[in-house]
Scaffold this active site. Structure first.
Site, PDB file in Angstrom:
ATOM      1  N   GLY A   9       0.823  -1.216   0.000  1.00 38.92           N
ATOM      2  CA  GLY A   9       0.000   0.000   0.000  1.00 38.92           C
ATOM      3  C   GLY A   9       0.851   1.258   0.000  1.00 38.92           C
ATOM      4  N   GLY A  13      -0.752   7.820   1.392  1.00 40.28           N
ATOM      5  CA  GLY A  13      -0.847   7.827   2.845  1.00 40.28           C
ATOM      6  C   GLY A  13       0.377   7.318   3.591  1.00 40.28           C
ATOM      7  N   ASN A  87       0.790  -2.659   5.447  1.00 42.22           N
ATOM      8  CA  ASN A  87       0.082  -1.388   5.578  1.00 42.22           C
ATOM      9  C   ASN A  87      -1.179  -1.321   4.722  1.00 42.22           C
ATOM     10  OD1 ASN A  87      -0.101   1.707   5.836  1.00 42.22           O
ATOM     11  ND2 ASN A  87       0.236   1.413   3.637  1.00 42.22           N
ATOM     12  N   TYR A 153     -15.218  -2.802   9.964  1.00 41.85           N
ATOM     13  CA  TYR A 153     -13.846  -2.260   9.916  1.00 41.85           C
ATOM     14  C   TYR A 153     -13.147  -2.553  11.243  1.00 41.85           C
ATOM     15  CZ  TYR A 153      -9.839   0.854   9.616  1.00 41.85           C
ATOM     16  OH  TYR A 153      -8.545   1.339   9.624  1.00 41.85           O
ATOM     17  N   GLY A 184      -4.570   6.518  15.324  1.00 45.67           N
ATOM     18  CA  GLY A 184      -5.915   7.096  15.342  1.00 45.67           C
ATOM     19  C   GLY A 184      -6.109   7.915  14.079  1.00 45.67           C
TER      20      GLY A 184
HETATM   21  P1  NDP Z   1      -4.694   5.484   2.040  1.00 47.59           P
HETATM   22  O1  NDP Z   1      -6.025   5.268   1.401  1.00 47.59           O
HETATM   23  O2  NDP Z   1      -4.026   6.788   1.861  1.00 47.59           O
HETATM   24  O3  NDP Z   1      -3.684   4.320   1.582  1.00 47.59           O
HETATM   25  C1  NDP Z   1      -4.089   2.977   1.505  1.00 47.59           C
HETATM   26  C2  NDP Z   1      -3.061   2.185   0.708  1.00 47.59           C
HETATM   27  O4  NDP Z   1      -3.475   0.799   0.698  1.00 47.59           O
HETATM   28  C3  NDP Z   1      -2.970   2.628  -0.737  1.00 47.59           C
HETATM   29  O5  NDP Z   1      -1.624   2.652  -1.121  1.00 47.59           O
HETATM   30  C4  NDP Z   1      -3.710   1.546  -1.508  1.00 47.59           C
HETATM   31  O6  NDP Z   1      -3.099   1.351  -2.778  1.00 47.59           O
HETATM   32  C5  NDP Z   1      -3.433   0.322  -0.633  1.00 47.59           C
HETATM   33  N1  NDP Z   1      -4.436  -0.714  -0.833  1.00 47.59           N
HETATM   34  C6  NDP Z   1      -5.744  -0.675  -0.503  1.00 47.59           C
HETATM   35  N2  NDP Z   1      -6.362  -1.808  -0.904  1.00 47.59           N
HETATM   36  C7  NDP Z   1      -5.406  -2.575  -1.495  1.00 47.59           C
HETATM   37  C8  NDP Z   1      -5.418  -3.837  -2.119  1.00 47.59           C
HETATM   38  N3  NDP Z   1      -6.534  -4.581  -2.208  1.00 47.59           N
HETATM   39  N4  NDP Z   1      -4.259  -4.326  -2.621  1.00 47.59           N
HETATM   40  C9  NDP Z   1      -3.138  -3.607  -2.541  1.00 47.59           C
HETATM   41  N5  NDP Z   1      -3.048  -2.396  -1.957  1.00 47.59           N
HETATM   42  C10 NDP Z   1      -4.180  -1.889  -1.457  1.00 47.59           C
HETATM   43  O7  NDP Z   1      -4.923   5.181   3.581  1.00 47.59           O
HETATM   44  P2  NDP Z   1      -3.921   5.131   4.836  1.00 47.59           P
HETATM   45  O8  NDP Z   1      -2.534   5.411   4.450  1.00 47.59           O
HETATM   46  O9  NDP Z   1      -4.531   5.925   5.900  1.00 47.59           O
HETATM   47  O10 NDP Z   1      -4.102   3.600   5.227  1.00 47.59           O
HETATM   48  C11 NDP Z   1      -3.031   2.708   5.406  1.00 47.59           C
HETATM   49  C12 NDP Z   1      -3.370   1.739   6.516  1.00 47.59           C
HETATM   50  O11 NDP Z   1      -3.527   2.468   7.734  1.00 47.59           O
HETATM   51  C13 NDP Z   1      -4.682   0.969   6.328  1.00 47.59           C
HETATM   52  O12 NDP Z   1      -4.461  -0.367   6.754  1.00 47.59           O
HETATM   53  C14 NDP Z   1      -5.661   1.684   7.255  1.00 47.59           C
HETATM   54  O13 NDP Z   1      -6.686   0.833   7.683  1.00 47.59           O
HETATM   55  C15 NDP Z   1      -4.720   2.074   8.377  1.00 47.59           C
HETATM   56  N6  NDP Z   1      -5.150   3.157   9.252  1.00 47.59           N
HETATM   57  C16 NDP Z   1      -5.480   4.397   8.762  1.00 47.59           C
HETATM   58  C17 NDP Z   1      -5.810   5.424   9.638  1.00 47.59           C
HETATM   59  C18 NDP Z   1      -6.228   6.773   9.161  1.00 47.59           C
HETATM   60  O14 NDP Z   1      -6.957   7.479   9.901  1.00 47.59           O
HETATM   61  N7  NDP Z   1      -5.791   7.229   8.013  1.00 47.59           N
HETATM   62  C19 NDP Z   1      -5.760   5.226  11.088  1.00 47.59           C
HETATM   63  C20 NDP Z   1      -5.432   3.885  11.482  1.00 47.59           C
HETATM   64  C21 NDP Z   1      -5.102   2.917  10.601  1.00 47.59           C
HETATM   65  P3  NDP Z   1      -3.882   1.093  -4.151  1.00 47.59           P
HETATM   66  O15 NDP Z   1      -5.229   1.748  -4.041  1.00 47.59           O
HETATM   67  O16 NDP Z   1      -2.985   1.705  -5.178  1.00 47.59           O
HETATM   68  O17 NDP Z   1      -3.948  -0.385  -4.254  1.00 47.59           O
HETATM   69  C1  8X3 Z   2      -8.696   4.541  11.014  1.00 49.92           C
HETATM   70  C2  8X3 Z   2      -9.022   5.383  12.182  1.00 49.92           C
HETATM   71  O1  8X3 Z   2     -10.871   6.018  13.810  1.00 49.92           O
HETATM   72  O2  8X3 Z   2     -11.456   5.970  11.468  1.00 49.92           O
HETATM   73  O3  8X3 Z   2      -8.374   3.240  11.356  1.00 49.92           O
HETATM   74  O4  8X3 Z   2     -11.120   3.943  12.660  1.00 49.92           O
HETATM   75  S1  8X3 Z   2     -10.705   5.321  12.544  1.00 49.92           S
END
Ligand code: NDP
Ligand code: 8X3
Length: 252
Positions: A9, A13, A87, A153, A184
């Protein structure tokens, strides 16, 4: 000694910021994601900026065959992965359970749980063989405490939390570290994805306070990955100062 990190990923992000951080520290990076154009552009930029090697692999972590095809046939010079950052993940929708969408739920479970399992399984064999490695899983505060309308989720991230704990035990004899980072609210593309492109709704999640930024989490991943061999951060919940837990967030 050159080091290799694999980050799933990496097109956006946290993942993108983690690539930037490790490459700045001169680690070679294997980066993955589904959006090929973005992934290859990031690879080019990182190579040029940091003079490290970058291998970009386009695949969907939900697809078991694609995961194993890509990760069990790595070129010799990329096989010895020191750190795996699981990630890739997403949330889809934020509805009461009775109004939730089955397809969205399946996608979250297939990505956040099964995808993480596939990638880890494909990579861990060589770590065991080398008796060396570090797995950093990106969980969530949603995997520590549930919140209203978080249902599936939250369940997917509770599963990640269970896998963290369990992997740490099973991999103990093999000297493999397992670190769980549970952020968070963080301003990435997460909410845009969750609310299916509704920019106003996504933006409203981050109004009235200063959320975490992707770079904050990348700094912490880097810290965890560069501790001495005998030290492992097992579990870390990271919030912005305005957030106390998954429910209490102070907005001005
Ligand atoms: P983004 O949407 O910015 O990034 C998500 C990344 O995951 C992208 O690079 C996307 O790439 C990749 N991805 C999603 N689905 C797939 C798939 N099926 N196969 C391969 N790659 C995939 O979100 P974040 O950076 O915030 O999220 C990253 C992680 O952090 C996630 O696991 C999320 O649940 C977690 N998280 C996020 C929080 C937040 O508030 N932002 C807080 C806590 C946890 P592409 O679409 O190119 O495949
Ligand atoms: C992403 C943060 O609070 O939306 O995992 O679940 S929250």
């Amino acid at each position: 000694m050159e080091k290799i990190v694999l980050i799933t990923g990496a097109t956006s992000g946290f993942g993108k910021a983690i690539v930037e951080k490790f490459a700045a520290g001169k680690w070679n990076c294997i980066i993955t994601g589904r959006r090929a154009d973005r992934l290859h552009a990031i690879a080019d930029e990182i190579r040029e900026k940091h003079q490290v090697r970058v291998l970009s692999l386009v695949f969907d972590v939900q697809k078991k065959d694609e995961v194993f095809q890509n990760l069990t046939n790595l070129p010799e010079e990329w096989k010895d992965i020191d750190v795996l950052v699981n990630n890739a993940g997403l949330a889809l929708g934020r509805d009461p359970f009775d109004e939730g969408n089955l397809g969205d739920w399946e996608t979250m479970i297939d990505t956040n749980v099964k995808g993480l399992i596939y990638v880890t399984k494909a990579v861990v064999g060589n770590m065991v063989k080398r008796q060396h490695g570090h797995i950093i899983n990106i969980g969530s505060i949603a995997g520590k405490e549930v919140y209203e309308k978080g249902n599936v989720y939250c369940a997917s991230k509770f599963a990640v939390d269970a896998l963290n704990k369990s992997l740490r035990i099973d991999l103990l004899p093999h000297k493999i570290k397992v670190t769980a980072l549970h952020p968070g609210a963080a301003d990435t593309e997460f909410s845009l994805v969750r609310f299916k492109g509704d920019e106003d709704k996504a933006r409203s999640i981050y109004n009235g306070y200063t959320p975490l930024f992707a770079e904050d989490v990348a700094d912490i991943a880097w810290y965890c990955a560069t501790l001495p061999p005998h030290v492992c951060i097992n579990d870390m919940v990271i919030t912005c100062t305005a957030q106390a837990n998954s429910v209490h967030l102070h907005k001005e």
